[in-house]
Scaffold this motif. Structure first.
Motif, mmCIF file in Angstrom:
data_model
loop_
_atom_site.group_PDB
_atom_site.id
_atom_site.type_symbol
_atom_site.label_atom_id
_atom_site.label_comp_id
_atom_site.label_asym_id
_atom_site.label_seq_id
_atom_site.Cartn_x
_atom_site.Cartn_y
_atom_site.Cartn_z
ATOM 1 N N TYR A 46 -9.971 42.137 21.328
ATOM 2 C CA TYR A 46 -9.658 41.012 22.092
ATOM 3 C C TYR A 46 -8.427 40.334 21.272
ATOM 4 O O TYR A 46 -8.558 39.698 20.236
ATOM 5 N N HIS A 63 -12.306 41.379 27.271
ATOM 6 C CA HIS A 63 -12.516 40.333 27.254
ATOM 7 C C HIS A 63 -11.323 39.650 28.263
ATOM 8 O O HIS A 63 -10.218 39.968 27.899
ATOM 9 N N VAL A 64 -11.721 38.806 29.216
ATOM 10 C CA VAL A 64 -10.771 37.982 30.257
ATOM 11 C C VAL A 64 -10.777 36.541 29.814
ATOM 12 O O VAL A 64 -11.656 35.952 30.488
ATOM 13 N N THR A 87 -4.289 37.833 33.167
ATOM 14 C CA THR A 87 -4.922 39.291 32.630
ATOM 15 C C THR A 87 -4.995 40.486 33.754
ATOM 16 O O THR A 87 -4.651 41.335 33.406
ATOM 17 N N LEU A 98 -13.362 50.255 32.614
ATOM 18 C CA LEU A 98 -13.127 48.712 31.947
ATOM 19 C C LEU A 98 -14.456 47.957 32.450
ATOM 20 O O LEU A 98 -14.698 47.691 33.565
ATOM 21 N N PHE A 114 -15.618 44.106 32.167
ATOM 22 C CA PHE A 114 -15.107 42.850 31.943
ATOM 23 C C PHE A 114 -16.148 41.976 31.409
ATOM 24 O O PHE A 114 -17.026 41.970 32.200
ATOM 25 N N GLU A 115 -15.973 41.510 30.171
ATOM 26 C CA GLU A 115 -16.720 40.457 29.824
ATOM 27 C C GLU A 115 -16.752 39.016 29.623
ATOM 28 O O GLU A 115 -15.505 38.575 29.497
ATOM 29 N N TRP A 128 -13.803 49.773 37.210
ATOM 30 C CA TRP A 128 -14.022 48.695 36.433
ATOM 31 C C TRP A 128 -15.450 48.358 36.785
ATOM 32 O O TRP A 128 -16.004 48.536 37.845
ATOM 33 N N PHE A 187 -18.620 44.871 35.227
ATOM 34 C CA PHE A 187 -18.889 43.929 34.270
ATOM 35 C C PHE A 187 -19.800 44.173 33.326
ATOM 36 O O PHE A 187 -20.663 44.747 33.325
#
Length: 328
Positions: free
Chosen positions: A56, A113-114, A138, A158, A160-161, A188, A190
């Motif tokens: 990150y 991380h977004v 992002t 991926l 995404f957190e 992707w 989450f």
């Protein structure tokens, strides 16, 4: 459980992966979620790794939007820590290398991380950007990074957190939908971080009400988004009172006179008080797991030794004993 190749993690197991595997079995765990970055991986038994956590770079948003950030006068270590490269193309290459590291050990997923936050923002909360702006930059970074990969898809799925900084915090369903609609690839999902969502809610001070607050946020989402929550970082964070106190204090005295390393230590100490990574103790925590039904659940803790890790795992696993589900 979360794990890294850092000496602080390996030494507690005598630098022996057989001890790691024995410890996992003793707690009924399937493996580790391993932190990997863009640097070459050492030899280790990859079979113990279920998924990975990708690096990150906290300030990626600013550098992506304004390349002059790469030319700022600052410690080179700080520059890379914040931006993840020396220019936009370097950022992309380093991200792709991290993905390739994940693929090389057959990781099922890579957590990403977004979010955007600079070091002093963690004290001031004066971010200067919106969630949408961070999610847009992002999405652009990700789309460009994976566009030239085979079939235009990331080599590892991926995940995404959510964080509690600007970006994907899950509090605004419309903003979350905007982000996913901006992605030009399909590989992707989450990762729901329960503690991070509690931090974003900001008024979580007792465990049972925090669990209810998390469930209230999740209930706002449609089924197709809930079904995309395939991972979960499971831990409890009840820092509402602390967050409000520090927000009124602002930057610590003498902060800007410190070196990068000293400022980073101050920031990480502050963040650890917000993001507590404590084990759930109430059986109601099971309601979150049953509602989401993730494919992967990672017990994510920060610990100072093997005995503390053992205690936190036993405490949280004991709490996972009941709850109510969501019809799928």
């Amino acid at each position: 459980m979360n794990f890294s190749l850092h000496e602080s993690d390996l030494s507690r197991f005598g630098n022996d992966w057989n001890n790691v595997e024995s410890f996992l079995r003793s707690h009924g765990l399937d493996g580790v979620e391993l932190f990997v970055d863009h640097t070459p991986l050492p030899d280790f038994p990859s079979g113990v790794v279920e998924g990975v956590h990708l690096p990150y770079w906290m300030g990626r948003h600013r550098a992506w939007m304004d390349e002059s950030a790469f030319n700022e006068e600052m410690d080179e270590n700080e520059k890379f820590f914040l931006f993840g490269g020396h220019d936009r193309q370097d950022m992309i290459v380093n991200f792709r290398n991290a993905l390739e590291n994940a693929a090389s050990i057959n990781a099922e997923y890579g957590v990403f991380h977004v979010a955007y936050v600079e070091l002093d923002h963690v004290f001031t909360r004066d971010f200067g950007v919106s969630d949408i702006e961070v999610m847009d930059s992002t999405a652009e970074f990700l789309n460009e990074s994976v566009s030239l990969l085979p079939k235009g898809e990331p080599s590892v799925r991926l995940f995404f957190e959510n964080l509690w900084w600007p970006g994907l915090n899950l509090l605004d369903t419309a903003a979350t939908m905007h982000f996913v609609n901006s992605l030009e690839f399909e590989n992707w999902a989450f990762t729901l971080d329960t503690g991070h969502l509690m931090n974003a809610i900001m008024d979580c001070t007792d465990e049972k009400s925090a669990i209810d607050s998390v469930l209230e946020v999740l209930a706002r989402y449609p089924e197709d988004i809930l079904d995309r929550i395939e991972g979960m970082h499971f831990h409890c964070s009840l820092s509402g009172d602390y967050q409000m106190q520090v927000a009124r204090k602002g930057i610590p005295a003498g902060y800007y006179d410190l070196s990068f390393h000293e400022r980073l230590i101050a920031v990480m100490e502050h963040i650890s008080k917000i993001d507590q990574h404590m084990p759930f103790t109430q059986k109601e925590c099971r309601k979150i797991v049953d509602f989401v039904k993730p494919r992967f659940l990672t017990h994510e803790f920060e610990t100072h030794g093997l005995s503390e890790l053992d205690w936190k795992l036993r405490t949280q696993i004991r709490a996972l004993c009941g709850g109510a589900g969501r019809n799928k």
